[in-house]
Design a protein around this motif. Sequence first.
Motif, PDB file in Angstrom:
ATOM      1  N   ASP A 117       0.846  -1.196   0.000  1.00  0.00           N
ATOM      2  CA  ASP A 117       0.000   0.000   0.000  1.00  0.00           C
ATOM      3  C   ASP A 117       0.882   1.247   0.000  1.00  0.00           C
ATOM      4  OD1 ASP A 117      -1.961   1.910   0.266  1.00  0.00           O
ATOM      5  OD2 ASP A 117      -2.490   1.373   2.327  1.00  0.00           O
ATOM      6  N   VAL A 118       1.357   1.633  -1.178  1.00  0.00           N
ATOM      7  CA  VAL A 118       2.265   2.770  -1.303  1.00  0.00           C
ATOM      8  C   VAL A 118       1.576   4.061  -0.849  1.00  0.00           C
ATOM      9  CG1 VAL A 118       3.618   4.158  -2.919  1.00  0.00           C
ATOM     10  CG2 VAL A 118       3.561   1.668  -3.151  1.00  0.00           C
ATOM     11  N   ASP A 119       0.364   4.315  -1.354  1.00  0.00           N
ATOM     12  CA  ASP A 119      -0.349   5.544  -0.971  1.00  0.00           C
ATOM     13  C   ASP A 119      -0.586   5.599   0.538  1.00  0.00           C
ATOM     14  OD1 ASP A 119      -0.423   6.449  -3.592  1.00  0.00           O
ATOM     15  OD2 ASP A 119      -2.358   5.481  -4.006  1.00  0.00           O
ATOM     16  N   GLY A 120      -0.958   4.482   1.134  1.00  0.00           N
ATOM     17  CA  GLY A 120      -1.170   4.427   2.578  1.00  0.00           C
ATOM     18  C   GLY A 120       0.122   4.671   3.333  1.00  0.00           C
ATOM     19  N   GLY A 121       1.229   4.149   2.830  1.00  0.00           N
ATOM     20  CA  GLY A 121       2.527   4.365   3.463  1.00  0.00           C
ATOM     21  C   GLY A 121       2.900   5.830   3.489  1.00  0.00           C
ATOM     22  N   PHE A 122       2.688   6.518   2.369  1.00  0.00           N
ATOM     23  CA  PHE A 122       2.971   7.954   2.342  1.00  0.00           C
ATOM     24  C   PHE A 122       2.008   8.714   3.251  1.00  0.00           C
ATOM     25  CE2 PHE A 122       5.323   7.136  -1.651  1.00  0.00           C
ATOM     26  CZ  PHE A 122       6.478   7.845  -1.351  1.00  0.00           C
ATOM     27  N   ALA A 123       0.742   8.321   3.256  1.00  0.00           N
ATOM     28  CA  ALA A 123      -0.249   9.015   4.087  1.00  0.00           C
ATOM     29  C   ALA A 123       0.073   8.869   5.574  1.00  0.00           C
ATOM     30  CB  ALA A 123      -1.648   8.471   3.785  1.00  0.00           C
ATOM     31  N   ASP A 124       0.624   7.729   5.968  1.00  0.00           N
ATOM     32  CA  ASP A 124       0.925   7.483   7.386  1.00  0.00           C
ATOM     33  C   ASP A 124       2.325   7.938   7.793  1.00  0.00           C
ATOM     34  OD1 ASP A 124      -1.559   6.364   7.653  1.00  0.00           O
ATOM     35  OD2 ASP A 124      -0.840   4.283   7.468  1.00  0.00           O
ATOM     36  N   ALA A 126       5.513  10.081   8.904  1.00  0.00           N
ATOM     37  CA  ALA A 126       5.691  11.294   9.697  1.00  0.00           C
ATOM     38  C   ALA A 126       6.268  12.414   8.846  1.00  0.00           C
ATOM     39  CB  ALA A 126       6.615  11.010  10.882  1.00  0.00           C
ATOM     40  N   VAL A 127       7.134  12.065   7.902  1.00  0.00           N
ATOM     41  CA  VAL A 127       7.767  13.052   7.031  1.00  0.00           C
ATOM     42  C   VAL A 127       7.838  12.457   5.621  1.00  0.00           C
ATOM     43  CG1 VAL A 127       9.893  14.334   6.540  1.00  0.00           C
ATOM     44  CG2 VAL A 127       9.181  13.978   8.912  1.00  0.00           C
TER      45      VAL A 127
END
Length: 147
Positions: A117-124, A126-127
């Motif tokens: 889940d690339v989009d979820g990884g970026f959304a979660d 911290a930076v």
Amino acid sequence: MDAAAARGVPGVELVVTGRDLDGVVAPLAPRLEAPGFVPTAWPALATSRVRFVGEAVAVVAASTPYAAADGGVLVEVEYDPLPAVPDVDTARDPRAPRLHPEHGSNVLFERRGSQGDVDGGFADAAVVIRETFTTRAARPRRSRAAG
């Protein structure tokens, strides 16, 4: 192209141009067994179209490196400039001049993929840091004088 003067240099044994290889040496054709790969054929020595600065147009074989260098500078080539495609962003533009006119695009291979889940990884995250990186060859070179 005129290689007559190069052939007359003492010590030059052979001068070969792309026209000399026509019908003798098949074009080089890279292969990749992958979806989306567009194969291109490149002559061993450029003939009617030179695609980049430094593309070989002739080979001079001589008895010494000096004779080869002397012959090489005497190979005369007349170029009709092609429109410049200086970087990847320009090359990817659908209106850009084609490096290989027989193809519909300058993109000869593109593959995209992701794992998880690339989009979820970026959304979660911290930076998130976004940056564009280029290699030294892709950047314009600047002249520097030693003082």
